[in-house]
Design a protein around this motif. Sequence first.
Motif, short mmCIF file in Angstrom:
data_model
loop_
_atom_site.label_atom_id
_atom_site.label_comp_id
_atom_site.label_asym_id
_atom_site.label_seq_id
_atom_site.Cartn_x
_atom_site.Cartn_y
_atom_site.Cartn_z
N ALA A 17 16.09 -86.40 40.00
CA ALA A 17 15.97 -84.96 39.70
C ALA A 17 14.94 -84.72 38.60
O ALA A 17 14.14 -83.78 38.67
N VAL A 18 14.91 -85.60 37.61
CA VAL A 18 13.94 -85.46 36.51
C VAL A 18 12.52 -85.75 37.02
O VAL A 18 11.58 -85.01 36.74
N ILE A 19 12.38 -86.81 37.81
CA ILE A 19 11.06 -87.15 38.38
C ILE A 19 10.56 -85.98 39.24
O ILE A 19 9.41 -85.54 39.11
N ASP A 20 11.44 -85.44 40.09
CA ASP A 20 11.04 -84.35 40.99
C ASP A 20 10.59 -83.12 40.19
O ASP A 20 9.60 -82.48 40.53
N ALA A 21 11.32 -82.84 39.11
CA ALA A 21 10.96 -81.69 38.27
C ALA A 21 9.60 -81.93 37.62
O ALA A 21 8.75 -81.03 37.58
N ALA A 22 9.39 -83.15 37.13
CA ALA A 22 8.10 -83.46 36.49
C ALA A 22 6.96 -83.29 37.50
O ALA A 22 5.94 -82.67 37.20
N GLU A 23 7.17 -83.77 38.71
CA GLU A 23 6.12 -83.70 39.73
C GLU A 23 5.91 -82.28 40.23
O GLU A 23 4.83 -81.92 40.69
N VAL A 32 7.92 -88.71 32.71
CA VAL A 32 8.67 -89.96 32.61
C VAL A 32 7.67 -91.11 32.54
O VAL A 32 6.90 -91.31 33.48
N VAL A 33 7.67 -91.83 31.45
CA VAL A 33 6.70 -92.92 31.27
C VAL A 33 7.33 -94.30 31.46
O VAL A 33 6.62 -95.30 31.62
N ARG A 50 8.88 -96.17 43.50
CA ARG A 50 8.29 -95.29 44.53
C ARG A 50 7.41 -94.21 43.90
O ARG A 50 6.51 -93.67 44.54
N HIS A 51 7.68 -93.91 42.64
CA HIS A 51 6.88 -92.87 41.96
C HIS A 51 5.92 -93.47 40.94
O HIS A 51 5.41 -92.77 40.07
N GLY A 52 5.70 -94.78 41.06
CA GLY A 52 4.72 -95.44 40.19
C GLY A 52 5.08 -95.43 38.72
O GLY A 52 4.22 -95.44 37.84
N PRO A 185 17.18 -81.58 34.18
CA PRO A 185 15.77 -81.18 34.05
C PRO A 185 15.61 -79.91 33.20
O PRO A 185 14.69 -79.81 32.39
N GLU A 186 16.53 -78.96 33.36
CA GLU A 186 16.43 -77.70 32.60
C GLU A 186 16.57 -77.97 31.09
O GLU A 186 15.84 -77.41 30.27
N ALA A 187 17.48 -78.84 30.73
CA ALA A 187 17.65 -79.17 29.30
C ALA A 187 16.38 -79.81 28.75
O ALA A 187 15.91 -79.46 27.66
N ILE A 188 15.78 -80.70 29.53
CA ILE A 188 14.53 -81.35 29.10
C ILE A 188 13.43 -80.32 28.97
O ILE A 188 12.68 -80.29 27.98
#
Length: 195
Positions: A17-23, A32-33, A50-52, A185-188
């Motif tokens: 969910a966090v990766i999807d929000a970042a993308e 996300v590093v 999968r997301h490198g 994701p919203e909190a971030i």
Amino acid sequence: MTRITVMVSGGGTNLQAVIDAAEAGTLGDASVVLVISSNAGAYALERAARHGIPSVVIGREEYPDPEERTGAILDALKGAETDLVVLAGYMSVLPPALIRAYRDRIINIHPALLPKFGGMGMYGIRVHRAVLAAGEAESGATVHFVDEGVDTGRIILQERVPVLEGDSPETLAARVLEAEHRILPEAIRRLTKAD
Ligand code: GRF
């Protein structure tokens, strides 16, 4: 840009969910590093790959000695120049040295409406079993800062969900998990939006 390291142990749906929000560009000024997993078999590692996104496994197997394990986590966080640590299904209690090093910069997602149904032993399906056993009319998810206690840090964001007639721990868990995927994701985003 806020550099986020996500710590995981399992399936990684919150990481996803966090990766999807970042993308999707909805995570504010953050990305996300690094992913740190306590478990070599965590499917969350597949999601990172999968997301490198670089990942590293730092668990009891790799580092049986707790001091060395803490040192390895600190080195990994520093190596990635981490600004914010996100615990997403991470099943180990963080050592005090880590909490001190990242005071007020570690957040966790918990599958209940803290301060209720939190603390030692309250994780996974056990949380939802307890909520049902208590006859609660509602449950939910909480994002909170991590301090030296278990699930005791300052609350950042919560979302309530109804407990429905005939709910099992599994059906309640699934409903709460959807709320988790919204509020983490919203909190971030709120914590990292460029001022
Ligand atoms: C979820 O139940 C969540 O409540 C808790 O860890 C569990 C696994 O999450 N934080 P994930 O699918 O590994 O993100």
